[in-house]
Design an enzyme around this catalytic site. Structure first.
Site, PDB file in Angstrom:
ATOM      1  CG  PHE A   1       3.833   1.949 -54.308  1.00  0.00           C
ATOM      2  CD1 PHE A   1       4.260   2.175 -55.612  1.00  0.00           C
ATOM      3  CD2 PHE A   1       3.967   0.660 -53.784  1.00  0.00           C
ATOM      4  CE1 PHE A   1       4.792   1.144 -56.379  1.00  0.00           C
ATOM      5  CE2 PHE A   1       4.503  -0.370 -54.537  1.00  0.00           C
ATOM      6  CZ  PHE A   1       4.908  -0.127 -55.838  1.00  0.00           C
ATOM      7  CG  ASP A   2       1.922  -0.207 -49.685  1.00  0.00           C
ATOM      8  OD1 ASP A   2       2.730   0.727 -49.867  1.00  0.00           O
ATOM      9  OD2 ASP A   2       2.230  -1.275 -49.128  1.00  0.00           O
ATOM     10  CB  THR A   3      -3.947   2.409 -51.366  1.00  0.00           C
ATOM     11  OG1 THR A   3      -3.764   2.378 -49.948  1.00  0.00           O
ATOM     12  CG2 THR A   3      -5.431   2.414 -51.674  1.00  0.00           C
TER      13      THR A   3
ATOM     14  CE1 TYR B   1       6.551  -2.361 -47.714  1.00  0.00           C
ATOM     15  CE2 TYR B   1       5.118  -3.230 -49.435  1.00  0.00           C
ATOM     16  CZ  TYR B   1       5.311  -2.414 -48.329  1.00  0.00           C
ATOM     17  OH  TYR B   1       4.276  -1.665 -47.849  1.00  0.00           O
TER      18      TYR B   1
END
Length: 243
Positions: A176-178, A85
């Site tokens: 979400f990424d972390t 993404y």
């Protein structure tokens, strides 16, 4: 094949031009077949109608907001070998894309992330956002993170790895990424970083203060979960050995 997801929320201003730029880049520079997917998570402007009018893209519509929610939905159903993404404003220079996905396709890593803080990276952004980003990532490093930049919107995973991780990632928004990266590291997966050239979008709609508070709450949650899990495992091992 690679599937590149663009999670979008009220991006009618830049969506068409960014998709055109990305598709042109992939045709010219990417040696691997790639599919672009626009994942609209609850836009209230013309974003969805614009997305549906675009050629050569797949579209997904969700009624709820959340970057993590959009990625979870798109990645869970992908049939590609690698899922990726990037932010729709293309703040990250696309020149880093092939170096991002090549190690994944070669089986040399499980997760690949763009980093604005790794040696060789180049960043143009205001002092406030720079300070917040560096402070947050320094905090992560103090807690044992071995990656330098959790929040750069430029990531890719081998699809089986994404499906392994997603059930363990609770956040559906910016954290979400972390959470994804921490849980990948804690599971012993190989995380590869690519330095990127990144230029801040002055028109970004992200509320930096609100997002930062949400990040800290998310971090407190996952660290607490891990500590409880480690304590429970230690208790189980002690009592198993006594029996």
């Amino acid at each position: 094949m690679i599937e590149i997801v663009l999670p979008v929320y009220n991006e009618e201003r830049v969506l068409a031009s960014s998709v055109s730029t990305l598709l042109d880049f992939l045709k010219r520079e990417c040696p691997f077949p790639a599919q672009v997917t626009v994942a609209d998570n609850g836009s209230t402007d013309a974003t969805w109608s614009i997305a549906r009018s675009l050629d050569d893209v797949r579209t997904i519509r969700l009624e709820s907001k959340g970057r993590g929610l959009a990625l979870r939905e798109a990645w869970s159903w992908s049939e590609a070998d690698v899922v990726a993404y990037m932010d729709v404003d293309l703040s990250t220079d696309l020149a880093a894309f092939v170096p991002l996905v090549t190690p994944l396709l070669a089986g040399e890593c499980d997760v690949a992330v763009g980093s604005r803080l790794a040696p060789g990276a180049s960043v143009i952004r205001g002092p406030r956002r720079e300070l917040i980003s560096r402070t947050y990532n320094r905090l992560l490093r103090s807690l044992g993170a071995r990656f330098t930049d959790a929040q750069c919107g430029f990531k890719a995973l081998r699809t089986p790895v994404a499906r392994e991780l997603l059930p363990h990632v609770a956040d559906d928004a910016w954290f979400f990424d972390t959470e994804l990266l921490l849980k990948a590291q804690w599971r012993g997966l190989r995380v590869h970083e690519v330095p990127v050239r990144w230029v801040d979008d002055p028109d970004s709609s992200v509320d930096v203060v609100r997002t930062s508070i949400a990040q800290l709450r998310g971090l407190a949650r996952v660290v607490s979960e891990r500590e409880r899990g480690v304590a429970a495992a230690a208790w189980t091992n002690r009592h198993s050995s006594r029996s």
